[in-house]
Design a protein around this motif. Sequence first.
Motif, mmCIF file in Angstrom:
data_model
loop_
_atom_site.group_PDB
_atom_site.id
_atom_site.type_symbol
_atom_site.label_atom_id
_atom_site.label_comp_id
_atom_site.label_asym_id
_atom_site.label_seq_id
_atom_site.Cartn_x
_atom_site.Cartn_y
_atom_site.Cartn_z
ATOM 1 N N LEU A 1 -4.015 0.585 -2.446
ATOM 2 C CA LEU A 1 -3.426 -0.737 -2.620
ATOM 3 C C LEU A 1 -2.851 -0.808 -4.032
ATOM 4 O O LEU A 1 -3.602 -0.843 -5.013
ATOM 5 N N CYS A 2 -1.522 -0.858 -4.140
ATOM 6 C CA CYS A 2 -0.863 -0.750 -5.436
ATOM 7 C C CYS A 2 -0.303 -2.082 -5.939
ATOM 8 O O CYS A 2 -0.386 -2.363 -7.141
ATOM 9 N N THR B 1 0.837 -1.198 0.000
ATOM 10 C CA THR B 1 0.000 0.000 0.000
ATOM 11 C C THR B 1 0.872 1.248 0.000
ATOM 12 O O THR B 1 2.027 1.229 0.433
ATOM 13 N N SER C 1 0.446 5.188 1.387
ATOM 14 C CA SER C 1 -0.367 6.071 2.228
ATOM 15 C C SER C 1 0.031 7.520 2.008
ATOM 16 O O SER C 1 1.208 7.824 1.780
ATOM 17 N N LYS D 1 -5.301 5.744 1.507
ATOM 18 C CA LYS D 1 -4.479 4.556 1.361
ATOM 19 C C LYS D 1 -4.832 3.898 0.034
ATOM 20 O O LYS D 1 -6.019 3.705 -0.259
#
Length: 634
Positions: A378-379, A362, A364, A376
């Motif tokens: 999620l990559c 992730t 942030s 946030k």
Amino acid sequence: MKAGGLPEVSKRSVSRLKGDLHVERWVAVMETAPKPGGSVPPKKGRLPAMRKKPRRYWEEEATSPAAGPPRKKTRTLEPGPTRRKSANGPKPRNQRKPGGRKAAQRRKPEQTLSGAQDPFPGPAPARVDAARKFCRIDRSEKLPRAKRKTRSKLEAAEAQEEEASARAARSELLLAEEPGFLEGEDGEDTAKILQTDIVEAVDIASAAKHFDLNLRQFGPYRLNYSRTGRHLALGGHRGHVAALDWVTKKLMCEINVMEAVRDIQFLHSEALFAVAQNRWLYIYDNQGIELHCIRRCDRVTQLEFLPFHFLLATASETGFLTYLDVSVGKIVTALNARAGRLSVMAQNPYNAVIHLGHSNGTVSLWSPAMKEPLAKILCHRGGVRAVAVDSTGTYMATSGLDHQLKIFDLRGTFQPLSARTLPQGAGHLAFSQRGLLAAGVGDVVNIWAGQGKASPPSLEQPYLTHRLSGHVHGLQFCPFEDVLGVGHSGGITSMLVPGAAEPNFDGLENNPYRSRKQRQEWEVKALLEKVPAELICLDPRALAQVDVVTLEQQKKERIERLGYDPDAKAAFQPKPKQKGRSSTASLVKRKKKVMDQEHRDKVRQSLEQKQQQQKQEKAKPTGVRPSALDRFMH
């Protein structure tokens, strides 16, 4: 008296007469003498030819020489009606007609000191499309129906904004520099063009910007360019720290801190830079003298400086994100990310939000005004290795342990736009001023380009590729120069990347050629215009809008606290009185008296209602079972 009736002439008058004759003879000789640089005097019996004065293009057509010299205008007095004197006395002289001098100046054509008229009067025209590009006010929204004073202020602000956008559009013509580019021949791949080929094709000044520093003894290296793009700071992992003017190759300072160096960062100017050493954070000047040792920032791994807020952001092994105000030397806030060791950090130049990459995949987004992350994302399926944000704050590039390189849209959606799988995965990412993306994959640097500055880079085909003598440890594009600085295990490499930087710079903000005095004046101005840390948010435009939700909540709480709505009735406006009874103090007293009276009436009504309820409760008979019909008694 002598004979013949002639007056007697004294010796003094004779000498005066001789002197007058001598002066007249000298003047006559000077008139007939030729002028220096002029033509030969005319012969006897011929009239001198009249020389025509050259006419300028802004002057009107002169009269022909045959017409002779211009005649003087004669005023003819015509009998007119006699003016009667007013009974109140003579008319004052300083009384003018409406319009006065301003109207006369408006009618007169503008003239220079020489008397010539301006052939292009008025301000220079500005193109509508160019002015619209610089306009920051939405013309589609109409002005609200406000008071006359508020509306006049809004109209004045709109006029100032329109004038500013027109001036910016006119001054755009002075930006003569154009961005560079690299084009191959028919069907040629630009990724196969080597740096040696580019150096041979460019001029000598640009070729001198490509160089290699062989520093294997103290590598790997981290590097950082100053905001003006003129100075370079480099720090080796084995304690080597140096700062230099990389254009002239003049060394400013070089020291060895005898400790591991993890990151290096210039502060607001090239006179100060911060070094994240193995234990604490240190501040040095451009002479290599240690100024401060900040022990509250310990075990720092990454550094980022926010220039408009004078904040130095540090990420540490302990998982804390710390903001240090370098203007006063105090820690603004220390935020616990609760995600373990922080080794990946980048800043958004558009809104000064810090992006942190974590081991759970992730990213942030943090602001010093909030103790929790703003968002946030999620990559990746694995940990995040590198993060970079472009100069417009629109796109974010991330790379992870899953060997994926992704481009995200930061305009509220936070959705991936494109992705590409790399053989080894990118360990370092950097965006240029014009949107080029550089990625360090092992000992190879790949650069991708897009359609323009506001478009995301295309990950299908690389724009340039270069192989280094060691693994990449740091990447940064030089501001206002088509140069990419790469720090690796073998030293420092300066690559030429055509079309990477913005060709025109703002001389009042980031001037690479400024003197010491100009830098000092700029520092004073920047300190006066420092933005508070509390204003950092995701959307900076929200600062100019009204927070309707919070305003309504505050209004509701105020009504509950007072027991009535003070804004339900229009405010009392006292009528003006004469004989000095309408002074400001008396008006305020009358307003306060009416407000107190209204408040007393409302409090009295609320007390009476409570007393009535208490009487009704007491009037109820005790010991009687409640009935279903009691609800109709109220």
